[in-house]
Scaffold this motif. Structure first.
Motif, short mmCIF file in Angstrom:
data_model
loop_
_atom_site.label_atom_id
_atom_site.label_comp_id
_atom_site.label_asym_id
_atom_site.label_seq_id
_atom_site.Cartn_x
_atom_site.Cartn_y
_atom_site.Cartn_z
N SER A 1 -1.66 3.41 1.52
CA SER A 1 -2.66 2.77 0.66
C SER A 1 -3.14 1.46 1.28
O SER A 1 -2.45 0.84 2.10
CB SER A 1 -2.06 2.49 -0.72
N LYS A 2 -4.33 1.02 0.87
CA LYS A 2 -4.87 -0.25 1.35
C LYS A 2 -3.96 -1.40 0.95
O LYS A 2 -3.79 -2.37 1.70
CB LYS A 2 -6.28 -0.47 0.79
N GLU A 3 -3.35 -1.31 -0.25
CA GLU A 3 -2.46 -2.36 -0.73
C GLU A 3 -1.22 -2.47 0.16
O GLU A 3 -0.73 -3.58 0.42
CB GLU A 3 -2.05 -2.10 -2.17
N GLN A 4 -0.70 -1.33 0.63
CA GLN A 4 0.47 -1.37 1.49
C GLN A 4 0.16 -2.00 2.85
O GLN A 4 0.94 -2.79 3.37
CB GLN A 4 1.02 0.05 1.67
N GLN B 1 3.05 -5.37 -7.49
CA GLN B 1 2.27 -4.98 -6.33
C GLN B 1 3.09 -5.22 -5.07
O GLN B 1 3.82 -6.19 -4.94
CB GLN B 1 0.96 -5.78 -6.27
N ARG C 1 -2.26 -4.14 3.39
CA ARG C 1 -2.50 -5.55 3.11
C ARG C 1 -1.19 -6.32 3.01
O ARG C 1 -1.06 -7.44 3.50
CB ARG C 1 -3.30 -5.70 1.81
N ALA C 2 -0.18 -5.70 2.39
CA ALA C 2 1.12 -6.33 2.24
C ALA C 2 1.74 -6.65 3.60
O ALA C 2 2.23 -7.75 3.83
CB ALA C 2 2.05 -5.42 1.46
N PHE D 1 2.51 -6.25 -2.00
CA PHE D 1 2.42 -7.42 -1.13
C PHE D 1 3.23 -8.59 -1.67
O PHE D 1 3.69 -9.43 -0.90
CB PHE D 1 0.97 -7.82 -0.85
#
Length: 269
Positions: free
Chosen positions: A235-238, A175, A240-241, A177
């Motif tokens: 993306s939300k994950e990017q 992932q 968040r990272a 982050f």
């Protein structure tokens, strides 16, 4: 000074601020800390423009304020792959090119690409809408003046550039982050060859342009801003990272909207 006549002029403050803010630990985005955006102009005597400047960034790009100028022409960029490093500057994550990564051309002047970094949520707003992320590509001409190209993002498919940076940081598929958080706040990390051409602008090349400032202290004015109208996806994950990586954690690293103070804002086409 009319914007379209702005030339590449010497600016000593620009030279030391290209890669780092004056003291990245001495300001924050949290007002309760006493070092937030409202206090930037009082923290350091060299940061007076943050409080008293009349060409400050970011701004709201409101349709009613925009003047269409077709003679501005398409955004001319000529980027190429070059060695790069990534650094956690405390207030953002920055990719810095060490070699010739290409340039953009504005009013006949070439501005060399130096680095890019991200703000979340977006700093500029479009008709009052604030997006999830904003990318700044920082360029400098031979005399030291800066030109910044900005791209805003909404949630959706992952961004290609961030995905490639992830793979180059660690070379394994985990992932995002976890990778970005591994970047030491005090050290540059080699990325190898990074192609800024992987940053997608959108096929229309429509953009806004105005004369503004740096959005971090010392808020130096005279920066030529180009904000691409096409809203890209991330993306939300990017996101968040990027938020987890900087010292502020999940706090925003976006400066509030600044007064326009009668400045013209142009649009092409």
């Amino acid at each position: 000074m009319h914007f379209t006549s702005v030339q590449c002029v010497q600016g000593e403050n620009f030279l030391f601020l290209v890669n780092n803010a004056d003291d990245e630990s001495s300001f924050t985005y949290e007002e309760k800390s006493g070092k937030g955006p409202r206090s930037w102009g009082e923290i350091n005597p060299h940061w007076q423009a943050c409080k008293n400047g009349t060409l400050q960034s970011p701004i709201d790009l409101l349709d009613q304020r925009v003047q269409v100028l077709s003679h501005l022409g398409r955004l001319n960029r000529d980027y190429k792959p070059a060695p790069a490093t990534v650094k956690n500057r405390g207030h953002d994550i920055t990719v810095m090119w060490k070699g010739e990564a290409g340039e953009i051309k504005i009013n006949g002047t070439e501005y060399k690409l130096l680095q890019c970094h991200w703000h979340s949520p977006s700093e500029h707003t479009i008709n009052g809408t604030r997006y999830e992320l904003e990318l700044h590509l920082v360029h400098k001409c031979s005399q030291g003046n800066l030109a910044v190209v900005s791209i805003v993002y909404k949630y959706g498919r992952p961004d290609r550039m961030l995905s490639k940076v992830r793979r180059q940081i660690c070379g394994i598929d985990e992932q995002l982050f976890h990778h970005i958080k591994s970047v030491d706040p005090k050290q540059d990390k080699e990325l190898g060859i990074v192609n800024p051409g992987d940053i997608k602008f959108g096929s229309s090349r429509k953009y806004y342009r105005y004369l503004g400032s740096l959005t971090v202290p010392p808020c130096t004015e005279g920066v030529i801003w180009t904000i691409v109208q096409k809203v890209r996806t991330v993306s939300k994950e990017q996101v968040r990272a990027l938020r987890e990586a900087v010292h502020d954690g999940f706090e925003a690293n976006a400066r509030p909207i600044q007064p326009l103070d009668g400045r013209p804002v142009y649009q092409y086409p």
